[in-house]
Design an enzyme around this catalytic site. Structure first.
Site, PDB file in Angstrom:
ATOM      1  N   ARG A 160       0.782  -1.238   0.000  1.00 56.62           N
ATOM      2  CA  ARG A 160       0.000   0.000   0.000  1.00 56.62           C
ATOM      3  C   ARG A 160       0.811   1.284   0.000  1.00 56.62           C
ATOM      4  NH1 ARG A 160      -3.788  -0.917   5.022  1.00 56.62           N
ATOM      5  NH2 ARG A 160      -1.974  -2.129   5.705  1.00 56.62           N
ATOM      6  N   TYR A 212      -5.433 -17.542  13.636  1.00 59.15           N
ATOM      7  CA  TYR A 212      -6.524 -16.917  12.886  1.00 59.15           C
ATOM      8  C   TYR A 212      -7.727 -17.855  12.765  1.00 59.15           C
ATOM      9  CZ  TYR A 212      -3.342 -13.176  11.467  1.00 59.15           C
ATOM     10  OH  TYR A 212      -2.478 -12.101  11.465  1.00 59.15           O
ATOM     11  N   ASP A 224      -1.291 -14.004   0.321  1.00 57.12           N
ATOM     12  CA  ASP A 224      -1.616 -13.798   1.735  1.00 57.12           C
ATOM     13  C   ASP A 224      -1.310 -15.082   2.499  1.00 57.12           C
ATOM     14  OD1 ASP A 224      -3.124 -11.712   3.554  1.00 57.12           O
ATOM     15  OD2 ASP A 224      -3.834 -13.698   4.149  1.00 57.12           O
ATOM     16  N   ARG A 241      -5.188  -2.294  -6.708  1.00 56.54           N
ATOM     17  CA  ARG A 241      -6.066  -2.792  -5.637  1.00 56.54           C
ATOM     18  C   ARG A 241      -7.468  -2.222  -5.798  1.00 56.54           C
ATOM     19  NH1 ARG A 241      -9.489  -3.468  -2.654  1.00 56.54           N
ATOM     20  NH2 ARG A 241      -9.510  -3.912  -0.418  1.00 56.54           N
TER      21      ARG A 241
END
Length: 356
Positions: free
Chosen positions: A32, A155, A78, A41
């Site tokens: 980013r 997670y 990811d 994106r």
């Protein structure tokens, strides 16, 4: 696929072979802080659309290499692709990060997890790896990666990001057999996933144990380290005539450096809370070291960045075995011009550390 590397400094450093300067790449170097990334994106519509489109993932991977003098590309993806392929329904909430539609809280939940097949449910990652490798044309090596079993499990059990890890810690203390069942299944999946990346073109692999530092010492050894050892033992260390280095990055795990080095990995990523001098003294010449500039330094100014590059290089000292990197990922607020300063400074100031 047998392209000869034009710049193999990164691979040689990890294998502790002689080099004439210190190589550099940066965690989250595609991301980013780059305006061209933000544009793609936006066009992709969602982060997952970006990850699952091999052409877009390839473009994003290559973006920082067009701007900066970097010595490796890292696959844009990811760490949570494996849990997603296991059927948990990964999605990203703006301002909150990753979330799962389903969570894992019991042995029955673990048993119901799907097998994450690299050739089907994760084929988009392999397609991206193959495309990136082709587009790189041997300019620099391509790094593949995965999350560690422990980090993935946090997670999956918590349902997303966590500050306390209360649910998974409750599991490892109250139902350790369930945790081991999950972690063992994840370790097998990571081995298969990373080997598929290697077969598709990855020339080195890194495993991110982002949350290993949240564990008490004995818990780290039982619920993280033993599975890292299993993965390292199960990976292709040689493929298509090339040696494939393996790097372990365990954030917040300085207490365990010697044990992590003993897993058989080639490189050990270290965060900025330890000097490279101390890390090198402790692990000796068993492994290369990667790191470890504090990412916050990238928010300062060119003079400070240049100075801290010199400090970091001096901390490691003479000889091969150092891959320059940040101690964690580059942050979105960084001025891309500061990355230019970082990469150029490493090239400018590292050569004397490789001469007799």
């Amino acid at each position: 696929m047998n392209t000869t590397l034009k710049n193999d400094t990164y691979i040689k450093a990890l294998l502790r072979q002689p080099i004439d300067r210190t190589p550099i790449w940066v965690m989250r170097q595609a991301g980013r802080y780059l305006p061209e990334y933000r544009q793609i994106r936006s066009e992709a519509g969602s982060f997952m659309n970006l990850c699952t489109n091999p052409e877009l993932a390839c473009e994003v991977t290559l973006q920082p290499l067009r701007r900066f003098s970097l010595d490796a590309a890292i696959l844009f993806s990811d760490i949570l692709t494996i849990p997603d392929a296991m059927g948990l329904g990964l999605h990203f909430v703006e301002g909150e990060g990753p979330k799962f539609q389903s969570v894992v809280r019991s042995a029955a939940d673990v048993e119901q997890l799907k097998h994450p097949d690299p050739s089907s449910s994760l084929a988009y990652v392999m397609d991206a790896v193959a495309l990136i490798r082709k587009q790189l044309n041997g300019d620099v090596p391509l790094i593949g990666f995965s999350g560690s079993p422990w980090t993935l499990a946090t997670y999956m059990v918590e349902g997303g990001s966590s500050k306390t890890f209360a649910k998974i810690k409750n599991m490892i203390y109250s139902e350790p057999q369930t945790a081991h069942l999950l972690l063992d299944k994840l370790a097998d999946a990571v081995i298969e996933y990373l080997n598929a990346q290697i077969e598709s073109g990855a020339q080195a692999v890194q495993i991110f144990d982002t949350w290993g530092g949240a564990l008490a010492p004995d818990m780290f050894r039982e619920f993280s380290l033993r599975y890292l050892e299993k993965i390292v033992a199960g990976l292709h260390r040689s493929y298509a005539g090339a040696t494939i280095p393996v790097v372990l990055f365990c954030k917040g795990c300085n207490a365990h450096l010697e044990a992590i080095a003993d897993t058989g990995c080639d490189g050990l990523g270290v965060d900025w809370t330890i000097t490279l001098a101390e890390a090198r003294t402790r692990v000796g010449d068993r492994v290369a070291l990667q790191g470890n500039l504090d990412p916050a330094i990238m928010l300062t100014n060119p003079a400070v960045i240049e100075q801290q590059v010199r400090v970091t290089l001096a901390s490691y000292g003479k000889g091969t075995g150092h891959v320059f990197n940040l101690g964690h990922g580059i942050t979105p607020e960084v001025d891309p011009a500061h990355m230019t300063v970082l990469a150029d400074s490493v090239r400018q100031y590292s050569a004397p550390w490789h001469t007799d």
